[in-house]
Design an enzyme around this catalytic site. Sequence first.
Site, PDB file in Angstrom:
ATOM      1  N   PHE A   1       0.864  -1.172   0.000  1.00  0.00           N
ATOM      2  CA  PHE A   1       0.000   0.000   0.000  1.00  0.00           C
ATOM      3  C   PHE A   1       0.907   1.229   0.000  1.00  0.00           C
ATOM      4  O   PHE A   1       2.022   1.199   0.530  1.00  0.00           O
ATOM      5  CB  PHE A   1      -0.904  -0.033   1.241  1.00  0.00           C
ATOM      6  CG  PHE A   1      -1.871   1.105   1.278  1.00  0.00           C
ATOM      7  CD1 PHE A   1      -2.845   1.237   0.304  1.00  0.00           C
ATOM      8  CD2 PHE A   1      -1.793   2.060   2.273  1.00  0.00           C
ATOM      9  CE1 PHE A   1      -3.720   2.296   0.322  1.00  0.00           C
ATOM     10  CE2 PHE A   1      -2.676   3.123   2.299  1.00  0.00           C
ATOM     11  CZ  PHE A   1      -3.636   3.245   1.319  1.00  0.00           C
ATOM     12  N   ARG A  43       5.164  15.430  24.700  1.00  0.00           N
ATOM     13  CA  ARG A  43       5.247  15.247  26.159  1.00  0.00           C
ATOM     14  C   ARG A  43       6.228  14.121  26.472  1.00  0.00           C
ATOM     15  O   ARG A  43       6.499  13.275  25.634  1.00  0.00           O
ATOM     16  CB  ARG A  43       3.869  14.891  26.721  1.00  0.00           C
ATOM     17  CG  ARG A  43       2.867  16.014  26.606  1.00  0.00           C
ATOM     18  CD  ARG A  43       1.597  15.694  27.396  1.00  0.00           C
ATOM     19  NE  ARG A  43       0.702  16.834  27.376  1.00  0.00           N
ATOM     20  CZ  ARG A  43      -0.390  16.910  26.593  1.00  0.00           C
ATOM     21  NH1 ARG A  43      -0.721  15.924  25.784  1.00  0.00           N
ATOM     22  NH2 ARG A  43      -1.147  17.991  26.627  1.00  0.00           N
ATOM     23  N   TYR A  52       1.829  20.602  30.458  1.00  0.00           N
ATOM     24  CA  TYR A  52       2.266  21.629  29.502  1.00  0.00           C
ATOM     25  C   TYR A  52       3.776  21.644  29.298  1.00  0.00           C
ATOM     26  O   TYR A  52       4.358  22.652  28.925  1.00  0.00           O
ATOM     27  CB  TYR A  52       1.757  23.006  29.927  1.00  0.00           C
ATOM     28  CG  TYR A  52       0.249  23.146  29.749  1.00  0.00           C
ATOM     29  CD1 TYR A  52      -0.343  22.925  28.503  1.00  0.00           C
ATOM     30  CD2 TYR A  52      -0.580  23.478  30.816  1.00  0.00           C
ATOM     31  CE1 TYR A  52      -1.710  23.024  28.342  1.00  0.00           C
ATOM     32  CE2 TYR A  52      -1.947  23.589  30.651  1.00  0.00           C
ATOM     33  CZ  TYR A  52      -2.520  23.352  29.406  1.00  0.00           C
ATOM     34  OH  TYR A  52      -3.874  23.454  29.233  1.00  0.00           O
TER      35      TYR A  52
HETATM   36  C1  LIG Z   1      -3.138  -0.502   5.452  1.00  0.00           C
HETATM   37  C2  LIG Z   1      -1.671  -0.382   5.257  1.00  0.00           C
HETATM   38  C3  LIG Z   1      -0.925   0.689   5.769  1.00  0.00           C
HETATM   39  C4  LIG Z   1      -1.562   1.936   6.325  1.00  0.00           C
HETATM   40  O1  LIG Z   1      -2.387   1.741   7.382  1.00  0.00           O
HETATM   41  P1  LIG Z   1      -3.569   2.791   7.693  1.00  0.00           P
HETATM   42  O2  LIG Z   1      -3.970   2.373   9.074  1.00  0.00           O
HETATM   43  O3  LIG Z   1      -4.631   2.596   6.679  1.00  0.00           O
HETATM   44  O4  LIG Z   1      -2.989   4.152   7.675  1.00  0.00           O
HETATM   45  C5  LIG Z   1       0.451   0.651   5.677  1.00  0.00           C
HETATM   46  N1  LIG Z   1       1.073  -0.360   5.062  1.00  0.00           N
HETATM   47  C6  LIG Z   1       0.403  -1.388   4.524  1.00  0.00           C
HETATM   48  C7  LIG Z   1       1.167  -2.479   3.866  1.00  0.00           C
HETATM   49  C8  LIG Z   1      -0.991  -1.432   4.579  1.00  0.00           C
HETATM   50  O5  LIG Z   1      -1.658  -2.433   4.005  1.00  0.00           O
END
Ligand SMILES: *Cc1c(COP(=O)(O)O)cnc(C)c1O
Length: 398
Positions: free
Chosen positions: A95, A224, A231
Site C-alpha cells: 500500500f 510530552r 504543559y
Molecule cells: C493498510 C496499510 C498501511 C496503512 O495503514 P492505515 O492504518 O490505513 O494508515 C500501511 N502499510 C500497509 C502495507 C498497509 O496495508
Amino acid sequence: MAQLAIFGGEPIRSKPFARWPQFDEREKSALMEVLESGVWGGYNSQVAEFEQVFATFHETKYGVTAANGTVTLETALLAAGIRAGDEVIVPPISFIATATAVLRVGAVPVFADIDEATYNLDPTRIRAAITERTRAIIPVHFAGQPADLDAIIEIAERHDLIVIEDCAHAHGATWRGRRVGSFGTFGSFSFQASKNMTAGEGGILTTNDRTLAERARSICNQGRRSGGAWYEHVRLGTNFRLSGWQAAVLLVQLARLSEQLATRSANARFLTEQLAQCEIVTPPYVDERVTGHSYYLYPLRLNRERFPDLTKEHFVRALAAEGIPVAEGYPQPLYAQHVFALYEQRRGDCPAAERMCEEVCWVSHEIMLAQPGDLRDFVAAVAKVRDGVTELTRRAAV
Ligand SMILES: *Cc1c(COP(=O)(O)O)cnc(C)c1O
C-alpha cells in the site's frame, strides 16, 4: 460444459461469504464501558492495557498506539532519527503508505524488487540498493507472509541500518516460531477497517527499545515525556493518539485473533491443495521458515504461460459472476504513482513487481474465515472458469 455466469449461465454460488468487520456482544459491552467511564480519549486506561497486551502477544516489550498504520511508520522513522536526504529501502509492492511515510519525513524511498515467489522484498535486490546514504529498510510482510527476516536482519546488522517491519497485513504472523514486529527496530501495525484486526482506524508500534518507545510515544503525544507535566513539551510532536473506544474494541479483536488465524490457515491449506491442479491459477508459495501466515490476502497468480490472453480483469469478472469475490490486486508498482515521479525509478526497474501487478489477484481474509466446506464453491468456480477460458478470452477480445 456449463455456460459461464458472465455469459448468462447459472452462477455456482448465490450465498454471500462472511462480511468484515466481525463483532459480537463483547465489542458492544467494551464500548459501553468506555462510554460510562467518561474517559473517551487517549488517556483511557484501556489504551495502555491494549498496548501492553498487544506488545506481549507480539513478543516485544513496548507498544505505542497511534491514529493509524501510516503515522506509525512516520513516527518510527522520526523516532529512529531518519531525516532529509537519508535513503530508505522499500518494496514496490505494498500500500502506498509504506513509501509515502518516507517522503513525509523528508527522506528518499528507494524501491527494491520483490521475490517472484513470495512477493516480499528480495534480499539480493536490497543489497544492490544500498548506498552510503541508506539508513533504513521497511520490509512489508505482504499478504501476511513474513518477509525473509533472516536475510533482512543480517543485512541491517552488517550495514548498521534500522528495520521497520510493516506488519499491516501480518497481525500474529510468525517467522521461525517468533511473531513479526519483534525482529526489526520497530514493528508497525494498522487497525484500519480492512485489516485482520480493526477498530475502523488505528495503529501501533512494537519495539524492544525503551528509548525509542519513549521517543515514539512523545511524538504521538504532543512532545510530552512520560512523567512530565501536562504543559511540558520536550520535542516537536503532534497528536496521533488512539482513543479509548478504539482500544476497547481492539482488546476484543485481539482475543479473537488466534482462532481466526487458525481458521484462515486451515482454509488456505484446503484451497492450496484443491487448486494445485487447476491449471489456470497458481496458489501462493509459502516459505518453509514461515510458521504462521496471517492470510490477510490469499494471492492467486494467473498461469499466463498456459493462457497468455487471460487478464486479471477478465478472470476476476468471470469469478464475480459465479458469486466468488476476488480482488484484482495492485494495478501497478508504487513507483508508478505520481508522488514518486521525482525519484528516478523507471518502468522495468523492478520486473518481478511489474509482472506481479499483471498476474496476481487475491482473495481477501474474510473469505478465508469461511466455514469448513464453504470454499468448495470457490474451487468449483475456478474449475468452471478454467473450462470456459477459451470462450472467456475470445469474447473479451472483441
Ligand atoms: C493498510 C496499510 C498501511 C496503512 O495503514 P492505515 O492504518 O490505513 O494508515 C500501511 N502499510 C500497509 C502495507 C498497509 O496495508
